[in-house]
Scaffold this motif. Structure first.
Motif, short mmCIF file in Angstrom:
data_model
loop_
_atom_site.label_atom_id
_atom_site.label_comp_id
_atom_site.label_asym_id
_atom_site.label_seq_id
_atom_site.Cartn_x
_atom_site.Cartn_y
_atom_site.Cartn_z
N GLU A 1 -13.99 -6.50 -9.01
CA GLU A 1 -15.04 -5.50 -9.21
C GLU A 1 -15.06 -4.41 -8.14
O GLU A 1 -15.53 -3.29 -8.41
N HIS A 2 -14.57 -4.72 -6.94
CA HIS A 2 -14.66 -3.75 -5.84
C HIS A 2 -13.37 -3.79 -5.04
O HIS A 2 -12.89 -4.86 -4.66
N ILE A 3 -12.80 -2.62 -4.78
CA ILE A 3 -11.56 -2.49 -4.03
C ILE A 3 -11.85 -1.89 -2.66
O ILE A 3 -12.53 -0.87 -2.55
N VAL A 4 -11.30 -2.53 -1.63
CA VAL A 4 -11.40 -2.01 -0.26
C VAL A 4 -10.01 -1.57 0.18
O VAL A 4 -9.11 -2.39 0.31
N PHE A 5 -9.85 -0.27 0.38
CA PHE A 5 -8.60 0.27 0.90
C PHE A 5 -8.69 0.37 2.42
O PHE A 5 -9.65 0.93 2.96
N VAL A 6 -7.70 -0.16 3.11
CA VAL A 6 -7.61 -0.02 4.56
C VAL A 6 -6.59 1.08 4.83
O VAL A 6 -5.39 0.90 4.61
N THR A 7 -7.07 2.23 5.28
CA THR A 7 -6.24 3.41 5.41
C THR A 7 -5.92 3.71 6.87
O THR A 7 -6.37 3.02 7.78
N GLY A 8 -5.16 4.76 7.06
CA GLY A 8 -4.83 5.25 8.40
C GLY A 8 -4.79 6.77 8.38
O GLY A 8 -5.29 7.41 7.45
N ARG A 9 -4.16 7.35 9.39
CA ARG A 9 -4.04 8.79 9.46
C ARG A 9 -3.18 9.31 8.30
O ARG A 9 -2.27 8.65 7.83
N ASN A 10 -3.52 10.54 7.86
CA ASN A 10 -2.75 11.24 6.83
C ASN A 10 -2.74 10.51 5.49
O ASN A 10 -1.76 10.58 4.74
N LYS A 11 -3.84 9.81 5.16
CA LYS A 11 -3.92 9.09 3.90
C LYS A 11 -4.97 9.68 2.96
O LYS A 11 -5.36 9.04 1.97
N GLN A 12 -5.41 10.90 3.23
CA GLN A 12 -6.45 11.51 2.41
C GLN A 12 -6.04 11.63 0.95
O GLN A 12 -6.89 11.56 0.05
N ALA A 13 -4.75 11.79 0.69
CA ALA A 13 -4.29 11.94 -0.69
C ALA A 13 -4.64 10.71 -1.53
O ALA A 13 -4.86 10.83 -2.75
N GLN B 1 -7.37 8.80 -1.20
CA GLN B 1 -8.78 8.94 -1.57
C GLN B 1 -8.95 9.99 -2.66
O GLN B 1 -9.72 9.79 -3.61
N ASP B 2 -8.24 11.09 -2.55
CA ASP B 2 -8.34 12.13 -3.56
C ASP B 2 -7.85 11.64 -4.92
O ASP B 2 -8.40 12.01 -5.97
N HIS B 3 -6.81 10.81 -4.91
CA HIS B 3 -6.25 10.32 -6.17
C HIS B 3 -7.27 9.50 -6.94
O HIS B 3 -7.33 9.55 -8.18
N PHE B 4 -8.10 8.73 -6.23
CA PHE B 4 -9.08 7.89 -6.89
C PHE B 4 -10.46 8.54 -6.96
O PHE B 4 -11.46 7.86 -7.16
N ASP B 5 -10.50 9.84 -6.80
CA ASP B 5 -11.75 10.60 -6.91
C ASP B 5 -11.71 11.44 -8.18
O ASP B 5 -10.65 11.65 -8.78
N ASP B 6 -12.87 11.93 -8.59
CA ASP B 6 -12.96 12.80 -9.76
C ASP B 6 -12.29 14.14 -9.46
O ASP B 6 -12.26 14.59 -8.31
N ALA B 7 -11.75 14.77 -10.50
CA ALA B 7 -11.10 16.08 -10.36
C ALA B 7 -11.62 16.98 -11.47
O ALA B 7 -10.91 17.25 -12.45
N PRO B 8 -12.85 17.46 -11.35
CA PRO B 8 -13.48 18.21 -12.44
C PRO B 8 -12.72 19.48 -12.82
O PRO B 8 -12.66 19.83 -14.01
N GLU B 9 -12.13 20.17 -11.83
CA GLU B 9 -11.40 21.40 -12.17
C GLU B 9 -10.18 21.09 -13.03
O GLU B 9 -9.88 21.78 -13.99
#
Length: 301
Positions: free
Chosen positions: A54-66, A68-76
């Motif tokens: 039900e819930h995913i925890v990503f353990v990230t580091g530097r330069n991993k913003q892409a 987060q963006d991939h699993f976010d909404d992209a209304p445009e």
């Protein structure tokens, strides 16, 4: 006997630097490299969701913003595709988007190993069992590997690891488990050895990057001394945990590709492309032609 607590959360560690794929990973997270038409990390999340997580925890580091963006909404992007009548692409993007509040991100500020990355998720997991999926390992088959681990866990409780068989002469490459009595969906684990020397492996069943662990692992990781590579090794704490808690193994009936290596990454692209009904036939003919051409060149040399 204590009741078996349901596995609701999963940890997916994505903090690694991906140095084996430089220069491709100089500005792109290695987890965002694509296998066919989806990034590597997407396969891990889809496998977890298939298993009922039900819930995913990503353990990230530097330069991993892409990531987060991939699993976010992209209304445009959605709006642009909708205006162009590309409804199939819109449906696919909407289907892969996690529901609001079902994904969390935490940072591993220093590259101290897999064990440390798992420990960094402790507050988001809390005092409950959790799944762990290493995204570099893509499991390919009729059913995801984690779903099988959940079946075994729901029967036996405790801790569960995913395993596959390798040739006996290759056991030195992997973490190997000892095979005990059979149970539904798997077998008891009698021991674990990290990369055993030739002739010393307890079996040819290797850990394939899928785990269900009890929360007591976090206290062990907090006290765990650095091991191989001067990193905090998850296997070391699992060995300590196995002294007081049961471990079982689920033999995966599909195939796992190590996308942390160039060979495994290429093999995953070919295998998953061949399994696709939309492109499998064309890919087969292309690969067949390349292989035959390569063999002809070798014979002519």
């Amino acid at each position: 006997m204590d009741p078996i607590r349901r596995v609701r959360k999963a940890v997916i560690p994505v903090a690694g630097n991906g140095t084996r794929f430089l220069p491709a990973t100089k500005a792109m997270p290695k987890e965002m490299l694509t296998v066919v038409d989806r990034p590597v990390v997407q396969y891990a999340l889809d496998e977890a969701r298939e298993a009922g997580i039900e819930h995913i925890v990503f353990v990230t580091g530097r330069n991993k913003q892409a990531i987060q963006d991939h699993f976010d909404d992209a209304p445009e992007l959605i709006s642009s595709l909708s205006r162009s009548g590309k409804t199939a692409q819109v449906s696919e993007l909407e289907a892969m988007l996690p529901a609001a509040g079902t994904v969390s991100f935490t940072r591993q500020q220093a590259p101290l190993g897999l064990g440390h990355a798992v420990w960094c998720a402790r507050d988001l997991i809390g005092n409950e069992p959790f799944a762990l999926l290493l995204p570099d390992m893509i499991c390919h088959g009729p059913r995801g590997c984690m779903a099988g681990l959940i079946d075994l866990y729901n029967f036996a409780g405790g801790n569960v690891v995913g395993v596959e068989q390798c040739p006996p002469e290759e056991t030195y490459k992997y973490g190997i488990v000892g095979k005990g009595d059979a149970v539904p969906h798997g077998f008891e684990v009698t021991g674990m050895v990290e990369k055993p020397r030739a002739g010393e492996a307890p079996s040819n069943y290797f850990l394939n990057g899928r785990y269900i662990l009890q929360p007591e692992i976090f206290d062990l990781l907090a006290r765990q001394e650095r091991g191989a590579g001067n990193e905090i090794q998850l296997t070391d704490s699992m060995l300590h945990l196995s002294k007081n808690q049961r471990f079982h193994a689920h033999p995966y009936e599909g195939q796992t590709f190590d996308c942390g290596s160039k060979q495994g990454f290429i093999e995953a692209n070919v295998a998953l492309a061949l399994s696709r009904p939309d492109i499998g036939g064309m890919v087969f003919e292309s690969v067949r032609h390349m292989v035959l051409t390569h063999e002809s060149r070798i014979q002519a040399a």
